[in-house]
Design an enzyme around this catalytic site. Structure first.
Site, PDB file in Angstrom:
ATOM      1  N   ASN A 108       1.994 -10.133   7.435  1.00 35.16           N
ATOM      2  CA  ASN A 108       1.135  -8.991   8.081  1.00 35.16           C
ATOM      3  C   ASN A 108       0.478  -8.344   6.611  1.00 35.16           C
ATOM      4  OD1 ASN A 108       0.509  -6.428   9.604  1.00 35.16           O
ATOM      5  ND2 ASN A 108       2.461  -5.502   8.448  1.00 35.16           N
ATOM      6  N   HIS A 110      -0.452  -4.243   5.693  1.00 34.59           N
ATOM      7  CA  HIS A 110      -0.322  -2.918   5.942  1.00 34.59           C
ATOM      8  C   HIS A 110      -1.623  -2.596   4.361  1.00 34.59           C
ATOM      9  CE1 HIS A 110       1.657   1.038   7.056  1.00 34.59           C
ATOM     10  NE2 HIS A 110       2.237   0.655   5.847  1.00 34.59           N
ATOM     11  N   SER A 137      -1.373  -4.388   1.171  1.00 41.29           N
ATOM     12  CA  SER A 137       0.385  -5.031   0.792  1.00 41.29           C
ATOM     13  C   SER A 137       0.123  -6.241   2.140  1.00 41.29           C
ATOM     14  CB  SER A 137       1.311  -4.716   0.872  1.00 41.29           C
ATOM     15  OG  SER A 137       1.416  -3.261  -0.644  1.00 41.29           O
ATOM     16  N   GLU A 175      -8.825  -5.093   1.517  1.00 38.96           N
ATOM     17  CA  GLU A 175      -7.876  -6.342   2.572  1.00 38.96           C
ATOM     18  C   GLU A 175      -8.665  -7.331   3.665  1.00 38.96           C
ATOM     19  OE1 GLU A 175      -6.513  -3.311   6.108  1.00 38.96           O
ATOM     20  OE2 GLU A 175      -6.784  -1.871   5.062  1.00 38.96           O
TER      21      GLU A 175
HETATM   22  C1  GRF Z   1      -5.815  -2.166   8.923  1.00 41.16           C
HETATM   23  O1  GRF Z   1      -6.153  -1.497   8.015  1.00 41.16           O
HETATM   24  C2  GRF Z   1      -4.938  -3.182   8.585  1.00 41.16           C
HETATM   25  O2  GRF Z   1      -3.925  -2.778   7.242  1.00 41.16           O
HETATM   26  C3  GRF Z   1      -3.812  -1.996   9.146  1.00 41.16           C
HETATM   27  O3  GRF Z   1      -4.342  -2.425  10.615  1.00 41.16           O
HETATM   28  C4  GRF Z   1      -5.937  -2.194  10.424  1.00 41.16           C
HETATM   29  C5  GRF Z   1      -5.802  -3.066  11.472  1.00 41.16           C
HETATM   30  O4  GRF Z   1      -7.836  -3.055  10.723  1.00 41.16           O
HETATM   31  N1  GRF Z   1      -2.681  -2.677   9.852  1.00 41.16           N
HETATM   32  P1  GRF Z   1      -8.416  -4.043  11.895  1.00 41.16           P
HETATM   33  O5  GRF Z   1      -8.552  -4.005  13.282  1.00 41.16           O
HETATM   34  O6  GRF Z   1      -8.326  -5.391  10.948  1.00 41.16           O
HETATM   35  O7  GRF Z   1     -10.059  -4.221  11.325  1.00 41.16           O
END
Ligand code: GRF
Length: 197
Positions: A108, A110, A137, A175
């Site tokens: 996952n 986060h 993370s 991310e």
């Molecule tokens: C991201 O910030 C992720 O870290 C969190 O939810 C958001 C999802 O964004 N868990 P996306 O749908 O990938 O644009």
């Protein structure tokens, strides 16, 4: 052998896109399915545009009955036979029963520097705390929420005039770098912690 990756989403799917696009060339994995709990998830069309199979398992007909929802989810996933599950903005809390079926194979992302700020509203909480850095993370999924062994983290500075939205945008860019980098290593059997930048 090439690993099969299923990606679970609930919304726009920008992390899913970064994962799917990364799985090319000599990458040890390929996307086999993008699954959403929500028919309206914008990521479904983005996955289809990339030639990836999509599926929807709507949680709403099951009400509070998480176990039944997860049985349907599990059955649909089993049909796709993934080796790895990536949660990418999947907004359902998974029960211990589901997690134990996929533990060791489910990761996952986060939007915080875990163990700080498990749960929601991570950016507002980092700003309220007066933190000077934030980040994201990737971790293995275990039954406890946003817990489990860390596989990678990326850090960004918090700037004086940041709002939750400006900080979220800065973290999201990281991310999209971190998650593909960790998935590539994970698919190759490397679970050592990756620190970016
Ligand atoms: C991201 O910030 C992720 O870290 C969190 O939810 C958001 C999802 O964004 N868990 P996306 O749908 O990938 O644009």
């Amino acid at each position: 052998m090439t690993k099969r990756v299923a990606i679970l989403i609930s919304g726009g799917g920008s992390n899913m896109v970064s994962l799917v696009d990364s799985m090319a060339g000599d990458h040890p994995a390929r996307a086999c399915l993008v699954l959403s709990n929500n028919h309206d998830a914008g990521g479904l069309q983005k996955a289809a545009d990339r030639g990836v199979d999509t599926a929807v398992v709507d949680h709403r007909p099951h009400g509070d009955d998480r176990a039944t929802f997860e049985d349907v989810l599990h059955a649909r996933l089993r049909d796709a036979a993934p080796d790895i599950l990536c949660l990418a903005g999947f907004m359902r809390v998974l029960t211990e029963g589901f997690v134990s079926r996929w533990q060791g194979r489910m990761i996952n992302i986060h939007p915080s520097l875990l163990p700080k700020y498990r749960g929601l509203n991570t950016h507002a909480r980092a700003l309220e705390a007066g933190d000077t850095e934030a980040g994201c993370s990737v971790h293995e999924v275990t039954p406890a929420l946003d817990d489990g062994p860390l596989l990678g983290q990326a850090r960004v500075p918090i700037l004086p005039d940041d709002t939750p939205d400006t900080l979220a945008a800065r973290v999201l860019r990281q991310e999209h770098i971190l998650y593909p980098a960790v998935l590539r290593r994970f698919a190759a059997g490397n679970r050592a912690m990756l620190s970016l930048p």
